[in-house]
Write a protein that holds these residues in place. Structure first.
Motif, PDB file in Angstrom:
ATOM      1  N   ASP A   1      86.122  14.600  -2.480  1.00  0.00           N
ATOM      2  CA  ASP A   1      85.301  14.114  -1.362  1.00  0.00           C
ATOM      3  C   ASP A   1      84.859  15.266  -0.474  1.00  0.00           C
ATOM      4  OD1 ASP A   1      85.534  11.525  -2.240  1.00  0.00           O
ATOM      5  OD2 ASP A   1      87.157  10.986  -0.869  1.00  0.00           O
ATOM      6  N   GLN A   2      85.752  16.241  -0.265  1.00  0.00           N
ATOM      7  CA  GLN A   2      85.399  17.400   0.552  1.00  0.00           C
ATOM      8  C   GLN A   2      84.303  18.233  -0.115  1.00  0.00           C
ATOM      9  OE1 GLN A   2      86.267  18.373   3.667  1.00  0.00           O
ATOM     10  NE2 GLN A   2      84.712  19.942   3.312  1.00  0.00           N
ATOM     11  N   ILE A   3      84.375  18.359  -1.436  1.00  0.00           N
ATOM     12  CA  ILE A   3      83.336  19.095  -2.160  1.00  0.00           C
ATOM     13  C   ILE A   3      81.993  18.381  -2.020  1.00  0.00           C
ATOM     14  CG2 ILE A   3      82.569  19.906  -4.421  1.00  0.00           C
ATOM     15  CD1 ILE A   3      85.490  20.182  -5.210  1.00  0.00           C
ATOM     16  N   SER A   4      82.014  17.047  -2.151  1.00  0.00           N
ATOM     17  CA  SER A   4      80.782  16.277  -2.007  1.00  0.00           C
ATOM     18  C   SER A   4      80.175  16.475  -0.624  1.00  0.00           C
ATOM     19  CB  SER A   4      81.070  14.785  -2.244  1.00  0.00           C
ATOM     20  OG  SER A   4      79.895  14.015  -2.099  1.00  0.00           O
ATOM     21  N   ALA A   5      81.026  16.493   0.408  1.00  0.00           N
ATOM     22  CA  ALA A   5      80.549  16.714   1.774  1.00  0.00           C
ATOM     23  C   ALA A   5      79.955  18.111   1.918  1.00  0.00           C
ATOM     24  CB  ALA A   5      81.684  16.505   2.767  1.00  0.00           C
TER      25      ALA A   5
ATOM     26  N   ASP B   1      72.583  21.176  -9.740  1.00  0.00           N
ATOM     27  CA  ASP B   1      73.582  21.641 -10.713  1.00  0.00           C
ATOM     28  C   ASP B   1      75.004  21.493 -10.155  1.00  0.00           C
ATOM     29  OD1 ASP B   1      71.561  22.272 -12.442  1.00  0.00           O
ATOM     30  OD2 ASP B   1      71.559  24.414 -11.990  1.00  0.00           O
ATOM     31  N   LEU B   2      75.178  21.815  -8.884  1.00  0.00           N
ATOM     32  CA  LEU B   2      76.497  21.664  -8.252  1.00  0.00           C
ATOM     33  C   LEU B   2      76.919  20.197  -8.245  1.00  0.00           C
ATOM     34  CD1 LEU B   2      76.175  24.082  -5.183  1.00  0.00           C
ATOM     35  CD2 LEU B   2      77.582  24.443  -7.215  1.00  0.00           C
ATOM     36  N   ARG B   3      75.958  19.326  -7.887  1.00  0.00           N
ATOM     37  CA  ARG B   3      76.261  17.895  -7.851  1.00  0.00           C
ATOM     38  C   ARG B   3      76.623  17.381  -9.239  1.00  0.00           C
ATOM     39  NH1 ARG B   3      77.440  14.800  -3.615  1.00  0.00           N
ATOM     40  NH2 ARG B   3      75.635  15.544  -2.429  1.00  0.00           N
ATOM     41  N   GLN B   4      75.913  17.849 -10.279  1.00  0.00           N
ATOM     42  CA  GLN B   4      76.207  17.425 -11.635  1.00  0.00           C
ATOM     43  C   GLN B   4      77.586  17.904 -12.082  1.00  0.00           C
ATOM     44  OE1 GLN B   4      74.132  15.361 -13.629  1.00  0.00           O
ATOM     45  NE2 GLN B   4      76.130  15.235 -14.642  1.00  0.00           N
ATOM     46  N   THR B   5      77.930  19.147 -11.724  1.00  0.00           N
ATOM     47  CA  THR B   5      79.261  19.669 -12.054  1.00  0.00           C
ATOM     48  C   THR B   5      80.342  18.834 -11.397  1.00  0.00           C
ATOM     49  OG1 THR B   5      78.400  21.925 -12.269  1.00  0.00           O
ATOM     50  CG2 THR B   5      80.771  21.687 -11.912  1.00  0.00           C
ATOM     51  N   LEU B   6      80.128  18.467 -10.132  1.00  0.00           N
ATOM     52  CA  LEU B   6      81.097  17.625  -9.424  1.00  0.00           C
ATOM     53  C   LEU B   6      81.232  16.263 -10.095  1.00  0.00           C
ATOM     54  CD1 LEU B   6      82.953  16.991  -7.023  1.00  0.00           C
ATOM     55  CD2 LEU B   6      80.908  16.332  -5.734  1.00  0.00           C
ATOM     56  N   GLU B   7      80.097  15.662 -10.485  1.00  0.00           N
ATOM     57  CA  GLU B   7      80.142  14.359 -11.133  1.00  0.00           C
ATOM     58  C   GLU B   7      80.867  14.431 -12.475  1.00  0.00           C
ATOM     59  OE1 GLU B   7      76.107  13.097 -11.345  1.00  0.00           O
ATOM     60  OE2 GLU B   7      76.039  12.455  -9.238  1.00  0.00           O
ATOM     61  N   ASN B   8      80.638  15.509 -13.215  1.00  0.00           N
ATOM     62  CA  ASN B   8      81.320  15.666 -14.503  1.00  0.00           C
ATOM     63  C   ASN B   8      82.831  15.802 -14.315  1.00  0.00           C
ATOM     64  OD1 ASN B   8      78.838  15.582 -15.761  1.00  0.00           O
ATOM     65  ND2 ASN B   8      78.660  17.801 -15.996  1.00  0.00           N
ATOM     66  N   LEU B   9      83.236  16.598 -13.326  1.00  0.00           N
ATOM     67  CA  LEU B   9      84.664  16.758 -13.054  1.00  0.00           C
ATOM     68  C   LEU B   9      85.281  15.448 -12.582  1.00  0.00           C
ATOM     69  CD1 LEU B   9      84.752  20.249 -11.293  1.00  0.00           C
ATOM     70  CD2 LEU B   9      85.912  19.640 -13.425  1.00  0.00           C
ATOM     71  N   SER B  10      84.560  14.719 -11.741  1.00  0.00           N
ATOM     72  CA  SER B  10      85.073  13.443 -11.249  1.00  0.00           C
ATOM     73  C   SER B  10      85.237  12.452 -12.388  1.00  0.00           C
ATOM     74  CB  SER B  10      84.124  12.870 -10.183  1.00  0.00           C
ATOM     75  OG  SER B  10      84.029  13.731  -9.071  1.00  0.00           O
TER      76      SER B  10
ATOM     77  N   CYS C   1      79.062   4.405  13.531  1.00  0.00           N
ATOM     78  CA  CYS C   1      78.910   5.859  13.436  1.00  0.00           C
ATOM     79  C   CYS C   1      80.012   6.462  12.578  1.00  0.00           C
ATOM     80  CB  CYS C   1      78.931   6.482  14.828  1.00  0.00           C
ATOM     81  SG  CYS C   1      78.666   8.262  14.846  1.00  0.00           S
ATOM     82  N   SER C   2      79.617   7.252  11.563  1.00  0.00           N
ATOM     83  CA  SER C   2      80.546   7.968  10.674  1.00  0.00           C
ATOM     84  C   SER C   2      81.423   7.024   9.856  1.00  0.00           C
ATOM     85  CB  SER C   2      81.440   8.925  11.481  1.00  0.00           C
ATOM     86  OG  SER C   2      80.675   9.840  12.212  1.00  0.00           O
ATOM     87  N   GLU C   3      81.044   5.749   9.768  1.00  0.00           N
ATOM     88  CA  GLU C   3      81.863   4.802   9.013  1.00  0.00           C
ATOM     89  C   GLU C   3      81.734   5.035   7.513  1.00  0.00           C
ATOM     90  OE1 GLU C   3      82.451  -0.043   8.577  1.00  0.00           O
ATOM     91  OE2 GLU C   3      80.594   0.770   9.395  1.00  0.00           O
ATOM     92  N   VAL C   4      80.528   5.333   7.040  1.00  0.00           N
ATOM     93  CA  VAL C   4      80.267   5.446   5.611  1.00  0.00           C
ATOM     94  C   VAL C   4      79.686   6.819   5.299  1.00  0.00           C
ATOM     95  CG1 VAL C   4      78.937   4.528   3.680  1.00  0.00           C
ATOM     96  CG2 VAL C   4      79.914   2.976   5.378  1.00  0.00           C
ATOM     97  N   GLY C   5      80.242   7.476   4.265  1.00  0.00           N
ATOM     98  CA  GLY C   5      79.693   8.745   3.824  1.00  0.00           C
ATOM     99  C   GLY C   5      78.549   8.507   2.860  1.00  0.00           C
ATOM    100  N   GLU C   6      78.869   7.985   1.667  1.00  0.00           N
ATOM    101  CA  GLU C   6      77.864   7.717   0.650  1.00  0.00           C
ATOM    102  C   GLU C   6      77.753   6.210   0.433  1.00  0.00           C
ATOM    103  OE1 GLU C   6      79.246   9.848  -2.725  1.00  0.00           O
ATOM    104  OE2 GLU C   6      78.602  11.802  -1.976  1.00  0.00           O
TER     105      GLU C   6
END
Length: 347
Positions: free
Chosen positions: A95-99, A129-138, A195-200
Motif C-alpha cells: 500500500d505504501q508503494i502504491s501511495a 511500468d512501476l505500477r505494472q511491476t507492483l501489480e505483478n508482485l501483488s 476526507c482521506s477515507e478512501v485511497g483507491e
C-alpha cells in the motif's frame, strides 16, 4: 545661430515642467515596483524549493527530472524489498508503494504544464511500468487480493497432447484490491467519502448504471462500462479508464488516462493534458458537477482553478502534426447543464 538659446538639459526640463516631473516619477515608481515583484517571486520560488512539499512546481525541466529520478529510485528500492518483507507486513508495504507511485503521478501532473511533451510521455511510461511491476508482485505475493478480468472467456482445457503448446497472449486488466462497485445493471449507485477515507476506488463491469461519487479519493479505476453515467468529486492522483462505450463521465483529477473508449463524452477538470489511446468518437467539455461541499474539496485538492486542459487532449497513437480525428470538443449546444447531485442518498 549664435543667438539661439541652448537646449535645456533633462534635469532643467524636469525642474521647469511639473507634468513631465510627475510622469518621470511615475515611471520610476513602476520600475521599482516591477523590481520588487521580481525579487519577491524569486524568494518565493526559493522558499518553495527548500520546503518539504512532496510535489513542488519546479518550472525547470532539469530540476523536475532530478526530483523524478530520486523518487523513482526510492520506489524501485521499495519494490526490491517486497520479497524480503515479513508476510504480516507485506500488505501495508504494498500500500505504501502504491501511495508513492501516486505521489509520482501527481508530481508529473502538477508540473506537466511546462515540461516538453516527450518528458511527460517518458515520465508517464515510467510510472506505468512501476505500477505494472507492483501489480505483478501483488498478484504473486498476495494472489487472493487481486481479481483478473479477461477480455475473452477462458479457453476450454486442451487435450493433453497439446498442453505443452504456448497459448496466445491475452490482454488483462488487473483490478486493485480496493473498495469499489462491481457487476451492476440498471442501478443508481451513490457513495459518499469522508476526507482521506478512501485511497483507491474501482468501478468495474457496469451496464446502464449511474454512479455518483461525492468526496475525494486518491485514485480511481474504471473498467468495462457500457451506457453509464459517472459523476465524481476530486481525485487527487490519477483516473485510469479502460474499455468503456456510450458513456458520460464528469470528473475532476490531476491526471486522466483513457484507453479503449468508444463514443463517450468527458466533462473534465484536470491539471495535466488528458491522454487517450485506442479510442474513437470521444468528446470533451469542461467540468460541470455540483454538490454540497464540492468547492471546498476542489480547493483542498488544488483542482479549484479551470486550466482549460480538458480541450488539450493527447492521443498517444496519433503522431501526425494535425489534430487526431479520434477526439473532438463537444459542441456547446450539445452539452449538459450544471449537474447537481446534492440530494443523492447513499445506496
Amino acid at each position: 545661430m549664435e543667438n539661439e538659446p541652448p537646449n535645456p538639459t533633462q534635469e532643467e526640463a524636469l525642474d521647469s515642467d511639473p507634468a513631465l516631473q510627475k510622469k518621470h516619477q511615475s515611471m520610476l515608481d513602476r520600475l521599482t515596483h516591477r523590481h520588487q515583484s521580481r525579487l519577491d517571486t524569486t524568494l518565493t520560488r526559493r522558499a518553495a524549493a527548500d520546503s518539504s512539499d512532496p510535489s513542488p512546481s519546479f518550472e525547470s525541466t532539469s530540476a523536475f527530472l532530478s526530483r523524478f529520478s530520486t523518487s523513482k529510485s526510492s520506489v524501485d528500492s521499495q519494490l526490491d524489498q517486497c520479497r524480503l518483507t515479513d508476510p504480516a507486513h507485506l500488505k501495508p508495504h504494498l500500500d505504501q508503494i502504491s501511495a508513492s507511485i501516486s505521489d509520482l503521478e501527481k508530481l508529473v501532473a502538477e508540473n506537466s504544464y511546462f515540461l516538453p511533451s516527450y518528458e511527460v510521455r517518458s515520465s508517464l511510461k515510467t510510472i506505468s511500468d512501476l505500477r505494472q511491476t507492483l501489480e505483478n508482485l501483488s498478484a504473486e505475493l498476495l494472489p487472493k487480493k487481486k481479481f483478473s478480468f479477461r477480455n475473452k472467456g477462458a479457453k476450454k482445457t486442451e487435450p493433453k497432447e497439446k498442453e505443452n503448446e504456448k497459448e496466445p497472449e491475452k490482454m488483462e486488466f488487473i483490478v486493485p484490491a480496493s473498495p469499489g462497485i462491481w457487476n451492476k445493471k440498471g442501478e443508481t449507485l451513490v457513495r459518499k467519502f469522508q476526507c482521506s477515507e478512501v485511497g483507491e476506488f474501482t468501478i468495474s463491469d457496469l451496464d446502464s448504471c449511474e454512479v455518483r461519487l461525492m468526496g475525494s479519493v486518491r485514485a480511481l479505476f474504471v473498467h468495462r462500462l457500457r451506457n453509464c453515467r459517472v459523476y465524481t468529486g476530486p481525485v487527487t492522483g490519477s483516473v485510469l479508464i479502460e474499455g468503456v462505450e456510450e458513456c458520460v463521465f464528469v470528473m475532476a483529477s490531476h491526471q486522466i488516462r483513457i484507453h479503449n473508449a468508444k463514443r463517450c463524452d468527458f466533462y473534465l477538470r484536470v491539471r495535466s493534458r488528458p491522454i487517450i489511446e485506442d479510442s474513437c468518437g470521444v468528446r470533451f467539455a469542461p467540468y460541470c458537477l455540483s454538490y454540497n461541499g464540492i468547492e471546498e474539496e476542489l480547493r483542498e485538492t488544488s483542482l479549484d482553478e479551470e486550466t482549460e486542459n480538458w480541450a488539450n487532449v493527447d492521443d498517444f497513437l496519433w503522431l501526425r502534426a494535425v489534430q487526431s480525428p479520434n477526439w473532438s470538443v463537444l459542441p456547446e449546444n450539445e452539452r449538459v447543464g450544471l449537474i447537481d447531485i446534492s440530494s443523492s442518498q447513499e445506496s
